[in-house]
Design an enzyme around this catalytic site. Structure first.
Site: not given
Length: 1042
Positions: A18-19, A21, A23, A51, A85
């Site tokens: 979870r970014g 938290d 990244r 894209g 995921e």
């Protein structure tokens, strides 16, 4: 190519997080550390192209990764993206062997598992959006639960860098388990991997398992082991593939090295454990691995010491462990206590697989050459499904022209390919001397021969074939099917090459000869010294040899001499070496063998079309002789004195037209077991008394002047078979009762009516009696006064009295020569029938009687009956009739236990089981059957009727008085007084223990039964009290024992 069953793996690691938290702190440091270690890692911010739809790309990346790290942080579950995921990751873990490691970053594992606190809050929000019972939510919860139960890392407060170094170290060690290269073209591997996995039953984690892969060299054992390793190694806590154990363990020091490799690979240690000795290594393996779920593959083991040192017992390893051995020696697996059901015998490739594999190696995608199909078929025939041969020859022939293919095939027919031969020869090199000698004999002489015959030959050559055959089978060097010895062509060529290499230029220096030119060269060579131990010359076309008198005498090592289809042009005597153990000569021309003075080692003497004056005068030098067979020897007038051959077991004299006398010594010989005189028309002088205690087979066939059968002065407990065919005897002596063990008796085509004494009823072990095509006078059982004979021939199960002109009141059994199927039988039109039965009903069954009618154009037929119980095949009954008259009828009785074996009603659900019979007929016009059963109680009949379990027409009840008209079948005609009297006589005089009479109308036209008259009813005695040829329309009764 690692494995064709898996998609290509691009990434070493997939990071799920979870970014918000992690990244910019922990995750970025972890990603950098992995990259610096050379571990190619997927992280969405680094890899996704602008894209591109993110979700499909992420799903694909997960599938293309070898390992996944899930960083469970506080807000991980708040993202439906993250939950998708983790669900996909856990799915790939099950379906694609993805290794998954959780990292609990400042959260407790129980928060994720239950869930609790923020994880609980996040799931409540998802429930309000998707619904509490939605499939998506259930999938997410299950994924979180399963992932949180995996072994990983729990990071609380502390130095992140220290934790990251530990994670990277363990991930790097795990990735060090590189997939093994399986094969360039793994044809046929996937199906074998699937079959092998079904044997493992890997779902059972509560026990460990040992499995053996067994097969000949080059069959693909190692290839399959590598493929299974790649396929399942991810399911274990540790794994190790020890390759080429045979070569890597020449002594104890090598075993220590293997023990160290095993421990280091499974425990993923960068620094090797030091093992001081094999004994210490065994304890260390057990101590370190007994609680660990491991996969261990030991490739190419050939010695029990290797197994003892590396995987002595299954308890060395933790629950769920799997240990696989590959070997050429099946006995290694047996000795290591591996269950037979866990031994996988690897078979050659089938035709389509072999053609595909050869094409892959022999023909490149850009090749423009076209090769004739017969040349391709020639290579396939040479390889016979052996993957090694297909790979080696395919690669060698790739890009070559047709004339080069032709030249290669010609070369291979005489000299094996070295690369292939060297692999196959490893199995031979590991044999003991006894097995090597037997193997070379089979390769050079006896492939495709009867194993019992070959065993006799080898025993006479001072070899031990019983253990020898077993070892060769265990090493995959031979197979024995239906008593025929089989050997792969390439293995045979390997054995032939071994003999040829003994001396390629001089056949005198080879141990075995089988080619005409080599034998001719040795026999015509006058030089002294010869190493030949065996000659087997059997050319397909007649060949000429001029054998000099001393040609064989110089072969002082010669033990075996077999010669067929050879014309000897030399007219003088030929001297044979005294070392010779076995001689078979069925040649042409003059053949006058002699032996030198002195003790002989000869054990078998078999000659045809020979002058045998030099060998039939036996003397004390023939102490070891065990078998004599002489055929077409016109010079033979009297049999030799067998007292000079005290160990003789068989004497067979065939078609000796001038043989007059059988020497008195045959009547007293202690060891003689088989005595045959066949097609000896002048034989008439025979001992008056026969006292040969161990005789088990006496045959006097087509001896047209033989008039008197000898008296049997005392019991001969060994004689089981007596054949008296086409002789001039007029009666059998009363002393025939002393043949107390006689089981089979043929008394056929005798010139005179043969009177059989009533003592024949004392032969309680007689099972088959046949007297056909000539009159006999058979005694009436009811006339016997001896109480010992009242039981009659209680074990007789076949009586053939074809065209024997019996009187009408004599008893016989019946095989009908032509007609229609009796109406008593219920026809089976669809080829199968099934019915339901309770235990009470099945216990009433006494037997099943089958009827088969031969096609009008056929002279033989077969009927194969297969029985199933609740869908599972139990047994079968196979009826084969040779030389049956067209339109003939055969009746056969089978007890239920023969068809359905042991029926266990306690193992079924409910009260009724399904019974079925499937019929496969060859050259049959129709067939039918009937179930013979005890009388049914009224309540059982009601049950059958109400539940429609079985068609009542298939049941025939007995056990009641057959005169009771109320229970007679509707298919029967009315009985008349003559028949009632016949039945009473039958009941009074029957010599069977307990009889059940089955009455039926044959309903066949007059004169239908003028041929065969014998009925086979399983193993039960049968009494058929009528001559059908004279009374074709009367009722008939099968007398069946209870």
């Amino acid at each position: 190519m690692a494995s064709s069953s898996k998609s290509r793996k691009i990434y070493h690691v997939f990071l799920s997080f979870r970014g918000t938290d992690v990244r910019n702190n922990f995750l970025s440091h972890l990603y950098t550390a992995l990259e610096l270690k050379g571990i190619y890692t997927y992280i969405d911010s680094e890899v996704l192209r602008k894209g591109e739809k993110i979700e499909p790309a992420l799903m694909k990346a997960i599938e293309e990764s070898r390992t996944a790290i899930i960083v469970f942080s506080e807000d991980y579950a708040s993202s439906s993206w993250c939950l998708d995921e983790v669900a996909k990751i856990m799915e790939c873990k099950e379906e694609r062997d993805l290794m998954v490691f959780p990292v609990f970053y400042k959260v407790e594992p129980k928060e994720v598992r239950t869930p609790r606190e923020k994880y609980r809050q996040a799931m409540v929000k998802h429930e309000s959006k998707h619904g509490e019972n939605s499939e998506k939510l259930k999938r997410w919860k299950e994924a979180l639960f399963n992932a949180s139960n995996l072994s990983g890392w729990h990071l609380k407060e502390g130095d992140d860098l220290e934790h990251i170094q530990r994670i990277v170290k363990e991930i790097a060690a795990h990735l060090g388990r590189t997939p093994l290269d399986v094969a360039k073209h793994p044809v046929g591997i996937n199906s074998r991997v699937a079959k092998l996995k079904s044997m493992f039953n890997l779902k059972l984690d509560d026990s460990a398992l040992m499995v053996g892969l067994w097969g000949q060299g080059g069959i693909g054992k190692t290839t399959l082991a590598k493929a299974i390793y790649n396929d399942i190694s991810g399911q274990f806590e540790g794994s190790c593939f020890l390759a080429d154990v045979r070569e890597a363990s020449k002594d104890c020091k090598d075993l220590v090295t293997l023990q160290e490799n095993l421990l280091s690979e499974i425990l993923l240690r960068e620094q090797r454990l030091v093992v001081p000795c094999v004994a210490a290594g065994k304890n260390l393996i057990q101590e370190r691995l007994c609680h660990k779920k491991v996969l261990l593959i030991l490739d190419d083991v050939d010695d029990s010491r290797q197994l003892d040192a590396l995987a002595g017992e299954i308890k060395w390893f933790g629950n769920g462990s799997l240990v696989i051995f590959t070997t050429r020696d099946e006995h290694l697996l047996i000795a290591h206590r591996i269950d037979q059901e866990h031994v996988y015998a690897i078979k050659p490739l089938d035709d389509s697989e072999a053609r595909k594999l050869l094409s892959k190696h022999a023909f490149s995608t850009h090749q423009t050459l076209e090769i004739r199909i017969d040349l391709v078929d020639g290579v396939l025939n040479y390889a016979q499904g052996l993957p090694l041969a297909l790979e080696v020859l395919g690669s060698f022939l790739c890009g070559r022209k047709e004339d080069e293919w032709e030249s290669t095939l010609r070369k291979l027919s005489t000299s094996p390919n070295k690369s292939i031969n060297d692999v196959l020869k490893i199995s031979y090199d590991g044999l003991e001397e006894n097995e090597k000698e037997i193997f070379l004999h089979i390769a050079c002489f006896f492939k495709g021969r009867n194993s019992e015959y070959v065993k006799k030959v080898l025993e006479c050559c001072d070899l031990e074939p019983i253990i020898g055959f077993r070892v060769l089978i265990e090493r995959s060097l031979i197979r024995i099917r239906y008593k025929i010895i089989k050997m792969h062509d390439l293995i045979q060529l390997m054995g032939i090459d071994i003999v040829n290499k003994e001396c390629r230029d001089d056949p005198r220096r080879r141990s075995r000869l089988w080619l005409y030119n080599d034998v001719l060269d040795v026999l015509q060579n006058k030089k002294g010294g010869c190493d030949v131990k065996a000659i087997v010359l059997e050319p397909p076309e007649l060949k000429v040899l001029s054998i000099r008198p001393n040609a064989f005498k110089k072969m002082t090592r010669l033990k075996l001499l077999i010669v067929h289809n050879v014309h000897n042009s030399f007219q003088g005597p030929i001297w044979l070496p005294n070392e010779l153990r076995w001689i078979q000569w069925a040649g042409h021309g003059f053949w006058n063998p002699h032996f030198s003075p002195g003790p002989k080692k000869l054990m078998r003497l078999e000659m045809s079309n020979c002058s045998i004056a030099g060998v039939v005068k036996l003397n004390k030098d023939f102490q070891r002789l065990r078998y004599i067979k002489l055929s077409d020897c016109e010079s033979l007038v009297s049999t030799p004195d067998l007292s000079f051959a005290p160990n003789l077991e068989e004497l067979k004299l065939w078609n000796c037209k001038n043989l007059i006398e059988a020497h008195e010594s045959i009547a007293y010989h202690d060891k003689l077991q088989v005595l045959h005189f066949q097609w000896c028309p002048e034989l008439h002088v025979f001992p008056n008394v026969l006292k040969t205690q161990n005789l088990r087979d006496l045959n006097l066939s087509v001896c047209s002047k033989f008039e008197r059968f000898p008296d049997i002065s005392h019991e001969l407990g060994g004689l089981k078979k007596l054949s008296i065919v086409h002789t001039a005897i007029k009666e059998l002596p009363a002393s025939i009762e002393n043949l107390v063990s006689l089981e089979v008796m043929y008394l056929d085509i005798c010139k005179n009516p043969v009177h059989i004494p009533s003592n024949i009823y004392k032969l309680q072990k007689l099972q088959l009696f046949r007297s056909s095509f000539r009159p006999i006078v058979f005694p009436k059982l009811q006339d016997s006064i001896d109480p010992c004979m009242k039981n009659g021939l209680s074990n007789l199960n076949r009586l053939d009295l074809t065209l024997c002109n019996l009187s009408e009141d004599s008893s016989c059994c019946v095989r009908l020569s032509r007609g229609e199927m009796p109406k008593w039988f219920r026809p089976i039109g669809e080829g199968s029938i099934s019915f339901m039965a309770s235990k009470d009903l099945y216990d009433k069954f006494l037997g099943l009687v089958f009827c088969a009618v031969c096609d009008n154009e056929a002279e033989e037929y077969s009927l194969n009956i297969q029985a199933h119980f609740n869908g599972k095949r139990q047994g079968s009954c196979y009826i084969l009739e040779m030389l049956m008259r067209p339109g003939g009828i055969m009746l056969n009785h089978c007890p239920p236990s023969d068809l359905w074996k042991e029926v266990h009603f306690g193992q079924i659900d409910g009260s009724y089981a399904q019974f079925s019979l499937t019929f496969h007929g060859f050259c049959l016009k129709e067939w039918g059957f009937r179930i013979i059963c005890k009388q049914l109680e009224d309540d059982l009949k009601i049950t059958l009727r109400d539940n429609k379990l079985i068609d009542p027409a298939f049941l025939y009840e007995i056990g009641h008085d057959i005169m009771d008209s109320e229970v007679e079948s509707s298919h029967m005609h009315e009985a008349n007084p003559i028949e009632i009297g016949l039945l009473k006589n039958l009941q009074e005089s029957s010599h069977m223990h307990v009889n059940r009479l089955v009455q039926f109308d044959l309903d066949c036209s007059s004169g239908s039964y003028d041929g065969y008259s014998d009925l086979v009813l399983g193993e039960d005695a049968v009494d058929y009290p009528t001559d059908l040829s004279q009374n074709p329309n009367r009722k008939h009764y099968l007398c069946l024992p209870e």
